[in-house]
Structures are given as structure tokens and as C-alpha cells.
Scaffold this active site. Structure first.
Site, mmCIF file in Angstrom:
data_model
loop_
_atom_site.group_PDB
_atom_site.id
_atom_site.type_symbol
_atom_site.label_atom_id
_atom_site.label_comp_id
_atom_site.label_asym_id
_atom_site.label_seq_id
_atom_site.Cartn_x
_atom_site.Cartn_y
_atom_site.Cartn_z
ATOM 1 N N ASP A 15 0.873 -1.178 0.000
ATOM 2 C CA ASP A 15 0.000 0.000 0.000
ATOM 3 C C ASP A 15 0.907 1.223 0.000
ATOM 4 O OD1 ASP A 15 0.933 0.247 2.601
ATOM 5 O OD2 ASP A 15 -1.055 0.317 3.545
ATOM 6 N N CYS A 69 2.971 -3.368 3.971
ATOM 7 C CA CYS A 69 2.167 -2.206 4.370
ATOM 8 C C CYS A 69 2.911 -1.535 5.515
ATOM 9 C CB CYS A 69 0.724 -2.593 4.707
ATOM 10 S SG CYS A 69 0.520 -3.702 6.114
ATOM 11 N N THR A 119 2.717 -1.767 8.862
ATOM 12 C CA THR A 119 3.160 -2.726 9.883
ATOM 13 C C THR A 119 3.371 -4.136 9.337
ATOM 14 O OG1 THR A 119 0.858 -3.254 10.354
ATOM 15 C CG2 THR A 119 1.877 -1.523 11.711
ATOM 16 N N HIS A 169 9.469 -24.602 8.359
ATOM 17 C CA HIS A 169 8.425 -25.259 9.148
ATOM 18 C C HIS A 169 7.014 -25.021 8.624
ATOM 19 C CE1 HIS A 169 10.947 -25.775 13.102
ATOM 20 N NE2 HIS A 169 11.596 -26.159 12.013
ATOM 21 N N HIS A 220 6.739 -31.474 9.852
ATOM 22 C CA HIS A 220 6.095 -30.201 9.493
ATOM 23 C C HIS A 220 5.122 -30.355 8.327
ATOM 24 C CE1 HIS A 220 8.790 -28.461 12.325
ATOM 25 N NE2 HIS A 220 9.830 -28.901 11.649
HETATM 26 C C1 RB5 Z 1 -1.790 2.691 6.715
HETATM 27 O O1 RB5 Z 1 -1.807 3.856 7.465
HETATM 28 C C2 RB5 Z 1 -1.587 1.487 7.619
HETATM 29 O O2 RB5 Z 1 -2.700 1.314 8.445
HETATM 30 C C3 RB5 Z 1 -1.344 0.234 6.791
HETATM 31 O O3 RB5 Z 1 -0.252 0.427 5.987
HETATM 32 C C4 RB5 Z 1 -1.046 -1.017 7.582
HETATM 33 O O4 RB5 Z 1 -0.044 -0.815 8.519
HETATM 34 C C5 RB5 Z 1 -2.203 -1.737 8.118
HETATM 35 O O5 RB5 Z 1 -2.091 -2.812 8.703
#
Ligand code: RB5
Length: 143
Positions: free
Chosen positions: A8, A65, A67, A98, A134
Site C-alpha cells: 500500500d 504495508c 506494519t 516449518h 512439518h
Molecule cells: C496505513 O496507514 C496502515 O494502516 C497500513 O499500511 C497497515 O499498517 C495496516 O495494517
């Protein structure tokens, strides 16, 4: 090995770095977007890349993304996808040995470029411990 790459807006910069890395290592890949840092919804790209992996059009996926959580949660909704969110090389190695993970999720706001490259390298070069205990566990996930 063919790789589906996607992000994203929050993962865009790291995706561009990983793209450069894949090019320099000679990997064949397709960029599913995002193509800028304009705000967009991560499920859209995570879903299309994950479906393409599940359909066998790609061997592995790398999704990014902010996180890594949103893309991994989304990708894991697609049957046949085992997405692993990794922030270290050990977890990336285990996700292959695994869990036979077929998608790597990264947090562009969590880890730096050099670490991300090493995680990607490990993820793409480590095999599954097929024929081991596994394999039956992964088969249970699939069922
Ligand atoms: C975008 O602000 C953020 O929420 C997205 O990139 C991600 O981290 C969501 O899990």
C-alpha cells in the site's frame, strides 16, 4: 522463481527498494502496486497478489504495508496462502522450513531497508522441510 510484489502507500518506499533488490538478484517478479504514496486500501492489492499466488501464477509473494499486519491478515484469508509477517531473519527462515510460507509480509514503517533485504533473501532461498513432521502440520492447515 516468479514473485508477486505488492504494497500500500505506507509500504511503497520499501517495495521500491525490494524491487531493486529483486532486479539485482535476477528474480522474475510482477509489481501489483501501489505505484505512489497516495493513500489507498491495502486489502485491494494484498488480495489480488495473494490470489495470483494461490492460483499458481507466482511461486511466492512479498507484501508490504505500514506494519505488515494488514497485508498478512488479508492474504491469509485466501485459501492456499500461508503468509508470514517477519521482522527478523530467523522467523523468515522458520516460516519457510516449518510453515512452507508462500507470502512474506513486511512492515515498511517497522524495519529498515538492509534488514528487509536480508529477510527477503532468506525467505526466497530457504526450502520447506518436506517429508518431516512439518509437512503433516501444514497439510492440516490446508484441510
Ligand atoms: C496505513 O496507514 C496502515 O494502516 C497500513 O499500511 C497497515 O499498517 C495496516 O495494517
Amino acid at each position: 522463481m516468479k514473485i508477486a510484489l505488492g504494497s500500500d502507500h505506507a509500504g511503497f518506499r520499501l517495495k521500491e527498494d525490494i524491487k531493486e533488490f529483486l532486479q539485482s538478484e535476477g528474480y522474475d517478479f510482477e509489481d501489483f502496486g501501489a505505484f505512489s504514496e497516495d493513500s489507498m486500501d491495502y486489502p485491494d492489492i494484498a488480495r489480488s497478489a495473494a490470489e495470483a499466488v494461490a492460483e499458481g501464477k507466482f511461486d511466492r509473494g512479498v507484501l508490504i504495508c505500514g506494519t505488515g499486519l494488514g497485508v498478512s491478515i488479508t492474504a491469509n484469508k485466501v485459501r492456499g496462502i500461508r503468509a508470514a509477517l517477519c521482522s527478523d531473519e530467523y522467523t523468515a527462515r522458520m516460516s519457510r522450513q516449518h510453515n512452507n510460507a508462500n507470502i512474506l509480509a513486511l512492515g515498511g514503517r517497522v524495519i529498515g531497508v538492509e534488514l528487509a533485504r536480508e529477510i527477503v533473501r532468506v525467505f526466497l532461498t530457504t526450502g520447506f522441510d518436506a517429508g518431516s513432521r512439518h509437512a503433516k502440520r501444514v497439510a492440516k492447515i490446508e484441510r
